[in-house]
Design an enzyme around this catalytic site. Structure first.
Site, short mmCIF file in Angstrom:
data_model
loop_
_atom_site.label_atom_id
_atom_site.label_comp_id
_atom_site.label_asym_id
_atom_site.label_seq_id
_atom_site.Cartn_x
_atom_site.Cartn_y
_atom_site.Cartn_z
N GLU A 69 7.54 63.46 69.49
CA GLU A 69 8.52 63.98 70.45
C GLU A 69 8.50 63.21 71.78
O GLU A 69 9.54 62.85 72.32
CB GLU A 69 8.25 65.47 70.72
CG GLU A 69 8.54 66.39 69.54
CD GLU A 69 10.03 66.59 69.33
OE1 GLU A 69 10.83 66.11 70.13
OE2 GLU A 69 10.40 67.24 68.32
N SER A 70 7.31 62.96 72.31
CA SER A 70 7.23 62.48 73.71
C SER A 70 6.24 61.35 73.95
O SER A 70 6.11 60.89 75.08
CB SER A 70 6.81 63.64 74.61
OG SER A 70 5.49 64.07 74.29
#
Length: 455
Positions: free
Chosen positions: A309-310
């Site tokens: 995700e990040s």
């Protein structure tokens, strides 16, 4: 994962085998090899330890070969007696002497081995690669190497190198002190210059050592099959043929292959190397929160999702406005009491609870690990779009409860002729497919790094 009940089909194949071995002038002779195995109530199998074959994991015995063999034993209605060996030759000698029914090494079949043993049906094909360490000088020709190629004694790689060296001056060294996976590690760490590995083992080890590089392909397609004693009758082989035909027809073999190899066929050197570095350097301050809020989940799976995700950047923001380590939307953050999406602890807590809620909404009849993979896809594109993909799967004759079938329909969610027939319409389903495959690779790497106490 359990095989369906094939006992009635087993009775049929035994009857066919009996008929096959019947003489033309007298009563049928019961095939000795299969009848002995059934009367004993167990199948004796020699194998090797390895990630692609058999190992004792946290949840008990695991491995692609192990699950295939356990399925075959269940198919026959007998127990599986597994005997791990440390030497190819010692194991093969036990097969020749009749102390084993089958040898299943997860290794390719060479002509030399075919001359010595009988084999069941080929269930996979692999390529054989000359492997070196990325950054070192790439060899142009196997005949012009400055250092020897090291292979495991008795392996298909050793047989292949022997054939090549008989026609040219190739430096070859064989060893019984290391297995194929260890030789790949030694190449990655610079302890040896070259080894030969099949495509399955190389794919598995590249998750751990992304600096393994392919110099050349030594053989494009070599079959994999289980070995049998050459002097016995073909009754066990006939049962193998029926078993593999059944598991292929049922789709179970495809599910098993997807479980172990489906997410690692594509290799990205830069991404794999960057992930391993980040896991060792960046993950540490967030690890306690992943462990605290994982609940019934494996914290390493949650951490793998967060990296996808990040890249473990608390301030990360996507083009659609989602934020934080777990990339939560504003609505999801409100639903799970996350006041500051860029606060690492709040983001991990909210993301973990949201994923757990998605997992609980997957139909109970869907078994693990498919259940988890579908919940991951839903985390990425939403539960509604996942259901659309499952409905498309069922319409097209697939099984909506199997990830291996559903993943093939996810890309259709961005094709008009398909998404206009769905309830929730267009979605970037191909990205959800890549999303799940990436997380599975990251998770495998985190498990290994954790076992090595490197995170």
């Amino acid at each position: 994962m359990q095989l369906p009940d094939y006992k009635n089909r087993l009775k049929a194949v035994i009857f066919i085998v009996l008929c096959f071995f019947a003489t033309s002038c007298g009563a049928p002779k019961v095939p000795h090899a299969l009848s002995t195995l059934l009367e004993r109530g167990s199948v004796k199998v020699g194998t090797l330890y390895g990630a692609a074959t058999y190992y004792n994991g946290a949840e008990g015995p695991q491995g692609f070969e192990y699950e295939l063999l356990a399925g075959f034993a269940d198919y026959l209605g007998v127990t599986l007696d597994l005997y791990p060996f440390y030497s190819y030759e010692a194991m093969l000698e036990q097969l020749e002497e009749g102390n084993l029914d089958i040898v299943a090494t997860g290794d390719a079949v060479t002509q030399a081995l075919q001359d010595r043993f009988a084999y069941g049906p080929a269930y996979q094909t692999v390529s054989q690669y000359l492997v070196f360490k990325a950054g070192a000088s790439r060899p142009n020709n196997i005949e012009n190497l400055s250092f020897p190629v090291v292979a495991v004694a008795g392996s298909s790689q050793a047989h292949l190198l022997h054939t090549i060296s008989s026609d040219s001056d190739v430096l070859v060294t064989t060893t019984e002190d290391s297995d194929s996976e260890e030789l790949l590690q030694q190449v990655a760490e610079g302890d040896i210059a070259y080894t030969v590995a099949d495509s399955n083992r190389l794919a598995l080890q590249r998750r751990r050592y992304p600096n393994l590089a392919v110099a050349s392909t030594l053989n494009e397609t070599m079959p994999m099959a289980w070995a049998l004693n050459r002097v016995q009758d073909d009754s066990i082989k006939a049962a193998m043929v029926e078993y593999f035909g059944t598991v292929h027809q049922s789709g179970w073999f495809t599910v098993l292959e997807e479980k172990y190899f489906g997410h690692i066929r594509q290799f990205d050197y830069v991404d794999s190397r960057a992930f391993n570095k980040a896991a060792e350097r960046t993950l540490k301050p967030y690890k306690p929160w992943f462990q605290q809020y994982a609940g019934d989940l494996d914290w390493r799976l949650l951490a793998a999702m967060s990296y996808q995700e990040s890249h473990w950047k608390p301030e990360a923001v996507s083009r659609t406005g989602v934020r934080g380590l777990m990339m939560l939307t504003m609505d999801t953050a409100n639903d799970w009491d996350v006041e500051d999406r860029t606060d690492p602890e709040q983001s991990i807590r909210g993301g973990a609870r949201y994923f757990a809620s998605l997992l609980s909404r997957i139909p109970a009849r869907i078994k693990e690990p498919d259940r988890t993979w579908m919940a991951m896809a839903a985390y990425n594109i939403g539960m509604g779009h996942l259901e659309d993909a499952r409905i498309l799967t069922e319409r097209q004759g697939g099984n909506p409860d199997l990830w291996v079938d559903v993943k093939q329909r996810l890309p259709q969610l961005r094709q008009k002729k398909y998404y206009r027939t769905t309830r929730y319409g267009y979605a970037r389903g191909d990205e959800a497919l890549q999303y799940v495959d990436n997380i599975r690779r990251y998770y495998d790497s985190l498990v290994w790094l954790d076992e090595q106490q490197r995170i």
